[in-house]
Design a protein around this motif. Sequence first.
Motif, PDB file in Angstrom:
ATOM      1  N   ILE A   1       0.830  -1.206   0.000  1.00 26.31           N
ATOM      2  CA  ILE A   1       0.000   0.000   0.000  1.00 26.31           C
ATOM      3  C   ILE A   1       0.861   1.251   0.000  1.00 26.31           C
ATOM      4  O   ILE A   1       0.572   2.226  -0.691  1.00 26.31           O
ATOM      5  N   GLU A   2       1.956   1.236   0.763  1.00 29.06           N
ATOM      6  CA  GLU A   2       2.816   2.426   0.832  1.00 29.06           C
ATOM      7  C   GLU A   2       3.599   2.657  -0.449  1.00 29.06           C
ATOM      8  O   GLU A   2       3.941   3.799  -0.764  1.00 29.06           O
ATOM      9  N   ARG A   3       3.903   1.605  -1.187  1.00 27.96           N
ATOM     10  CA  ARG A   3       4.755   1.737  -2.371  1.00 27.96           C
ATOM     11  C   ARG A   3       3.944   1.958  -3.650  1.00 27.96           C
ATOM     12  O   ARG A   3       4.544   2.061  -4.725  1.00 27.96           O
ATOM     13  N   MET A   4       2.641   2.004  -3.544  1.00 31.53           N
ATOM     14  CA  MET A   4       1.828   2.267  -4.731  1.00 31.53           C
ATOM     15  C   MET A   4       1.990   3.724  -5.157  1.00 31.53           C
ATOM     16  O   MET A   4       2.025   4.624  -4.312  1.00 31.53           O
ATOM     17  N   PRO A   5       2.081   4.004  -6.459  1.00 31.38           N
ATOM     18  CA  PRO A   5       2.133   5.390  -6.925  1.00 31.38           C
ATOM     19  C   PRO A   5       0.872   6.139  -6.497  1.00 31.38           C
ATOM     20  O   PRO A   5      -0.237   5.602  -6.564  1.00 31.38           O
ATOM     21  N   TRP A   6       1.066   7.387  -6.050  1.00 27.14           N
ATOM     22  CA  TRP A   6      -0.094   8.124  -5.545  1.00 27.14           C
ATOM     23  C   TRP A   6      -1.158   8.378  -6.621  1.00 27.14           C
ATOM     24  O   TRP A   6      -2.362   8.363  -6.290  1.00 27.14           O
ATOM     25  N   PRO A   7      -0.815   8.608  -7.904  1.00 25.11           N
ATOM     26  CA  PRO A   7      -1.907   8.771  -8.883  1.00 25.11           C
ATOM     27  C   PRO A   7      -2.758   7.498  -9.013  1.00 25.11           C
ATOM     28  O   PRO A   7      -3.980   7.574  -9.160  1.00 25.11           O
ATOM     29  N   ALA A   8      -2.105   6.323  -8.921  1.00 30.79           N
ATOM     30  CA  ALA A   8      -2.842   5.060  -9.012  1.00 30.79           C
ATOM     31  C   ALA A   8      -3.749   4.871  -7.797  1.00 30.79           C
ATOM     32  O   ALA A   8      -4.894   4.412  -7.928  1.00 30.79           O
ATOM     33  N   MET A   9      -3.255   5.215  -6.613  1.00 31.10           N
ATOM     34  CA  MET A   9      -4.062   5.086  -5.399  1.00 31.10           C
ATOM     35  C   MET A   9      -5.261   6.022  -5.436  1.00 31.10           C
ATOM     36  O   MET A   9      -6.373   5.645  -5.039  1.00 31.10           O
ATOM     37  N   VAL A  10      -5.049   7.243  -5.897  1.00 31.32           N
ATOM     38  CA  VAL A  10      -6.164   8.201  -5.996  1.00 31.32           C
ATOM     39  C   VAL A  10      -7.220   7.680  -6.968  1.00 31.32           C
ATOM     40  O   VAL A  10      -8.427   7.699  -6.668  1.00 31.32           O
TER      41      VAL A  10
ATOM     42  N   GLY B   1     -10.975  14.791  -0.261  1.00 37.12           N
ATOM     43  CA  GLY B   1     -10.174  14.389   0.890  1.00 37.12           C
ATOM     44  C   GLY B   1      -8.768  13.968   0.509  1.00 37.12           C
ATOM     45  O   GLY B   1      -7.789  14.342   1.162  1.00 37.12           O
ATOM     46  N   LEU B   2      -8.641  13.183  -0.559  1.00 35.05           N
ATOM     47  CA  LEU B   2      -7.321  12.746  -1.020  1.00 35.05           C
ATOM     48  C   LEU B   2      -6.497  13.920  -1.531  1.00 35.05           C
ATOM     49  O   LEU B   2      -5.284  14.002  -1.281  1.00 35.05           O
ATOM     50  N   ALA B   3      -7.156  14.837  -2.244  1.00 35.82           N
ATOM     51  CA  ALA B   3      -6.450  16.029  -2.729  1.00 35.82           C
ATOM     52  C   ALA B   3      -5.952  16.872  -1.565  1.00 35.82           C
ATOM     53  O   ALA B   3      -4.836  17.419  -1.613  1.00 35.82           O
ATOM     54  N   PHE B   4      -6.755  16.956  -0.516  1.00 32.15           N
ATOM     55  CA  PHE B   4      -6.330  17.713   0.674  1.00 32.15           C
ATOM     56  C   PHE B   4      -5.055  17.115   1.264  1.00 32.15           C
ATOM     57  O   PHE B   4      -4.116  17.845   1.613  1.00 32.15           O
ATOM     58  N   MET B   5      -5.002  15.795   1.381  1.00 34.23           N
ATOM     59  CA  MET B   5      -3.815  15.159   1.955  1.00 34.23           C
ATOM     60  C   MET B   5      -2.596  15.348   1.057  1.00 34.23           C
ATOM     61  O   MET B   5      -1.470  15.474   1.549  1.00 34.23           O
ATOM     62  N   LEU B   6      -2.810  15.363  -0.245  1.00 35.90           N
ATOM     63  CA  LEU B   6      -1.692  15.570  -1.164  1.00 35.90           C
ATOM     64  C   LEU B   6      -1.133  16.984  -1.071  1.00 35.90           C
ATOM     65  O   LEU B   6       0.070  17.177  -0.873  1.00 35.90           O
ATOM     66  N   VAL B   7      -2.003  17.972  -1.191  1.00 35.90           N
ATOM     67  CA  VAL B   7      -1.529  19.360  -1.269  1.00 35.90           C
ATOM     68  C   VAL B   7      -1.063  19.893   0.078  1.00 35.90           C
ATOM     69  O   VAL B   7      -0.338  20.888   0.130  1.00 35.90           O
ATOM     70  N   THR B   8      -1.451  19.246   1.189  1.00 35.12           N
ATOM     71  CA  THR B   8      -0.972  19.693   2.496  1.00 35.12           C
ATOM     72  C   THR B   8       0.266  18.924   2.945  1.00 35.12           C
ATOM     73  O   THR B   8       0.806  19.189   4.019  1.00 35.12           O
ATOM     74  N   GLY B   9       0.699  17.941   2.152  1.00 34.40           N
ATOM     75  CA  GLY B   9       1.943  17.244   2.440  1.00 34.40           C
ATOM     76  C   GLY B   9       1.853  16.111   3.436  1.00 34.40           C
ATOM     77  O   GLY B   9       2.875  15.677   3.976  1.00 34.40           O
ATOM     78  N   VAL B  10       0.634  15.606   3.702  1.00 30.07           N
ATOM     79  CA  VAL B  10       0.501  14.505   4.675  1.00 30.07           C
ATOM     80  C   VAL B  10       0.101  13.201   3.985  1.00 30.07           C
ATOM     81  O   VAL B  10      -0.400  12.286   4.640  1.00 30.07           O
ATOM     82  N   TRP B  11       0.328  13.105   2.680  1.00 23.02           N
ATOM     83  CA  TRP B  11      -0.080  11.907   1.943  1.00 23.02           C
ATOM     84  C   TRP B  11       0.596  10.644   2.476  1.00 23.02           C
ATOM     85  O   TRP B  11      -0.064   9.637   2.738  1.00 23.02           O
ATOM     86  N   SER B  12       1.912  10.685   2.636  1.00 24.81           N
ATOM     87  CA  SER B  12       2.627   9.479   3.079  1.00 24.81           C
ATOM     88  C   SER B  12       2.189   9.069   4.479  1.00 24.81           C
ATOM     89  O   SER B  12       2.043   7.867   4.775  1.00 24.81           O
ATOM     90  N   LEU B  13       1.957  10.051   5.357  1.00 32.22           N
ATOM     91  CA  LEU B  13       1.468   9.739   6.701  1.00 32.22           C
ATOM     92  C   LEU B  13       0.060   9.155   6.640  1.00 32.22           C
ATOM     93  O   LEU B  13      -0.282   8.231   7.387  1.00 32.22           O
ATOM     94  N   GLY B  14      -0.762   9.695   5.741  1.00 32.12           N
ATOM     95  CA  GLY B  14      -2.120   9.193   5.595  1.00 32.12           C
ATOM     96  C   GLY B  14      -2.153   7.759   5.085  1.00 32.12           C
ATOM     97  O   GLY B  14      -2.963   6.946   5.550  1.00 32.12           O
ATOM     98  N   VAL B  15      -1.274   7.445   4.144  1.00 32.89           N
ATOM     99  CA  VAL B  15      -1.218   6.075   3.615  1.00 32.89           C
ATOM    100  C   VAL B  15      -0.748   5.108   4.690  1.00 32.89           C
ATOM    101  O   VAL B  15      -1.255   3.983   4.798  1.00 32.89           O
ATOM    102  N   ARG B  16       0.209   5.537   5.533  1.00 28.88           N
ATOM    103  CA  ARG B  16       0.663   4.676   6.630  1.00 28.88           C
ATOM    104  C   ARG B  16      -0.489   4.401   7.603  1.00 28.88           C
ATOM    105  O   ARG B  16      -0.683   3.267   8.054  1.00 28.88           O
ATOM    106  N   SER B  17      -1.252   5.429   7.922  1.00 28.71           N
ATOM    107  CA  SER B  17      -2.410   5.249   8.809  1.00 28.71           C
ATOM    108  C   SER B  17      -3.453   4.354   8.154  1.00 28.71           C
ATOM    109  O   SER B  17      -4.051   3.487   8.813  1.00 28.71           O
ATOM    110  N   LEU B  18      -3.665   4.554   6.859  1.00 26.75           N
ATOM    111  CA  LEU B  18      -4.650   3.758   6.127  1.00 26.75           C
ATOM    112  C   LEU B  18      -4.258   2.279   6.135  1.00 26.75           C
ATOM    113  O   LEU B  18      -5.110   1.401   6.342  1.00 26.75           O
ATOM    114  N   TYR B  19      -2.973   2.017   5.947  1.00 29.41           N
ATOM    115  CA  TYR B  19      -2.499   0.620   5.925  1.00 29.41           C
ATOM    116  C   TYR B  19      -2.726  -0.073   7.261  1.00 29.41           C
ATOM    117  O   TYR B  19      -3.276  -1.182   7.334  1.00 29.41           O
ATOM    118  N   LEU B  20      -2.309   0.581   8.371  1.00 30.49           N
ATOM    119  CA  LEU B  20      -2.417  -0.064   9.677  1.00 30.49           C
ATOM    120  C   LEU B  20      -3.877  -0.243  10.081  1.00 30.49           C
ATOM    121  O   LEU B  20      -4.259  -1.295  10.625  1.00 30.49           O
TER     122      LEU B  20
END
Length: 691
Positions: free
Chosen positions: A454-463, A485-504
């Motif tokens: 989940i963390e290594r997926m390209p962000w455009p593919a995940m969106v 919601g996904l755009a918010f996480m991308l443009v605010t710079g918390v995408w990687s943190l969000g994906v980590r939370s999503l995975y766990l």
Amino acid sequence: MNSLHQRKERFSLFAWVAVAIFGSVFLFQRDLADWVTQYPEAWTLPAATWANIGMDWFVDHFRWLFRAISWLLTWPMDAILGLLTWLPWPTTISLFIGIAFVAGGWPLALFTLFALLYMVGIGYWTESMRTLALVAVSVPLSVLVGFGLGVSAWRSERANRLVQPLLDLMQTVPTFAYLIPILLLFGFGPVVGMIASAIYACPPMVRSTVLGLQRVPEETVESGIMSGASSGQLFWWVRFPSALPTILVGVNQSTMAALSMVIIAAIIGSSADIGWEVLSTMRRANFGESLLAGIVVALIAMLLDRITRGFAQDNQRSKRAFSLSPRLILGIAGATALSFLLLSLSVTELSEFPDQWVFYPAAQINAAILFFTVEFGAALDQIKNGFLFFFLLPLRIGLENTIRPFTWGFDLTLTMKISYLIACVSLSLLGGYRYGWRVAVAIGIATVLLYFGIERMPWPAMVALLVTLAWQAGGTRVGLFTLAGLAFMLVTGVWSLGVRSLYLCFAAVLVSFIIGGSLGIWASQSDRVSRLVRPINDTLQTMPLFVLLIPILMFFQVGEFTAFLAIIAYAIVPAIRYTEHGLRHVNNEVIEAAIASGCTPLQILWQVRLPLAIPEIMLGLNQTIMFGLAMLIIAALVGTQGLGQAVYVALGQANFGEGLVAGLGIAFIAMSADRIIQAVSAGKKRALGIK
């Protein structure tokens, strides 16, 4: 209609084919362009900085108002705290036993006696009274404010449109996130913790008030109008009494919400209460001490839950068992309490529990834990490493990065990769042939995520994947909300943190739902299992979140696996309850028809009960996700990375902007999941003809 349905199905299939092609392009570009896997920092907006600037201005101009409110609330807080700490311990116990007997009869009275004797016997009486003082002020405050907001939302559709999104936000934004503005505006201290508890406890009261007033039968209202009641009389003499049972459920839920904030509030409002004891001992890794204090919090939670629930349900059976009126019971309790109060003037042991009577086995518990971890440490490590290497890490970083000699004992060769591809394609085709193309798509998505992580997926593919899923499940509005919601996480710079939370959260929810659903099915088929599971569910659901961390921390220490287990322990309850409830409440006429048709019990379960219970089971999945996300924030204390950790760090630095951005990221995940599952559940209900 059939042709329209077929066109929709073809269009949906075409959309998934387009997503597959789109995602494949970016997967092949991962090693050629860094921006494919890591959203460029140059494309982000300084939202946290803007939020901090706005908050600084607001604090500078309005801090005096909030500090004045804090000063005013100090008076009732100090008064109740002074009363509870001044009263002799047997006096307080007598009063609580009387109230418990009125609410639930002898069983609840005996439980109350046991719980309060544990608090005084373990040496945590003063700390427990400080916690009760906090609850005694925060709950009435949240009930009054929640009732007022609920009535306003019921009376005015415009107010309701403002209140409902606010409630959604308050119940999905992590508590740590709005502790930051409370800290900045109200300062630091016990009253601030009480205010945080009152704010957190408000939403259940608002929702219950609106629901209760909406459910008042029209016939009852018409009777009041025909009797000549004015608008005020109609509300207070007709609507309010009819809605009172539901409103009292809101009081119960607000009480539990306020108590669940006790330990969290200790972070910004240390007052040497039981929440602070749990927090401080956990920080020092004193597990024996934290367990003993955590049991106090759990007992207070269960005690208040059963008392308020008893009044909400108006349990007449317990009250009538001995033909005693509530006034007589309270009179006896009051006389007993007064007797102890007078005796305490001459008997020192009644005014203050002697230290030599205290039984505090923290050292023995710590020694037992040390012995267990030494003797069985290797087995515990094997369990932890097994889950990490064969389940959690493949989900997070994929099989391609997990299969190594150190973890699996061998390297992933080209032959293995080709074999995995053939197996995945075959399984997907078989699933599509047997159950339809949607199953084939689901298998394909699962196998791709498992291989790449989940963390290594390209962000455009995940969106593209998540937005398409939301759109097909809930329509254009849900799809656009998820995209926002996904755009918010991308443009605010918390995408990687969000994906980590999503995975766990996904990993824990998956296990919770499988185990919880299985237990729910078993409990629905066996009354004995149901009776066994019910008190365990009650205990897990009333126990504050922090307390669940303690036993897991004892044996598995800090780390991702500890957080994983803690989330499961909290999130498994709704999966069990809703599955059992859904299966037990299937229409009896349908079951009788299945029996008459010659179905076996197993066929009735799998082909009748489960399909008809899917809407309830989906609601259980919804709540499992919400519980998982709530626990994810608390799990940040045991070393997890992600949005929860970002919120916790922001609280420690009093950084409102960072906390707000990370908190809104979690809120968007929660609300998107909520809308997707509600849409799926509504679709299943329509398909089954269930209203």
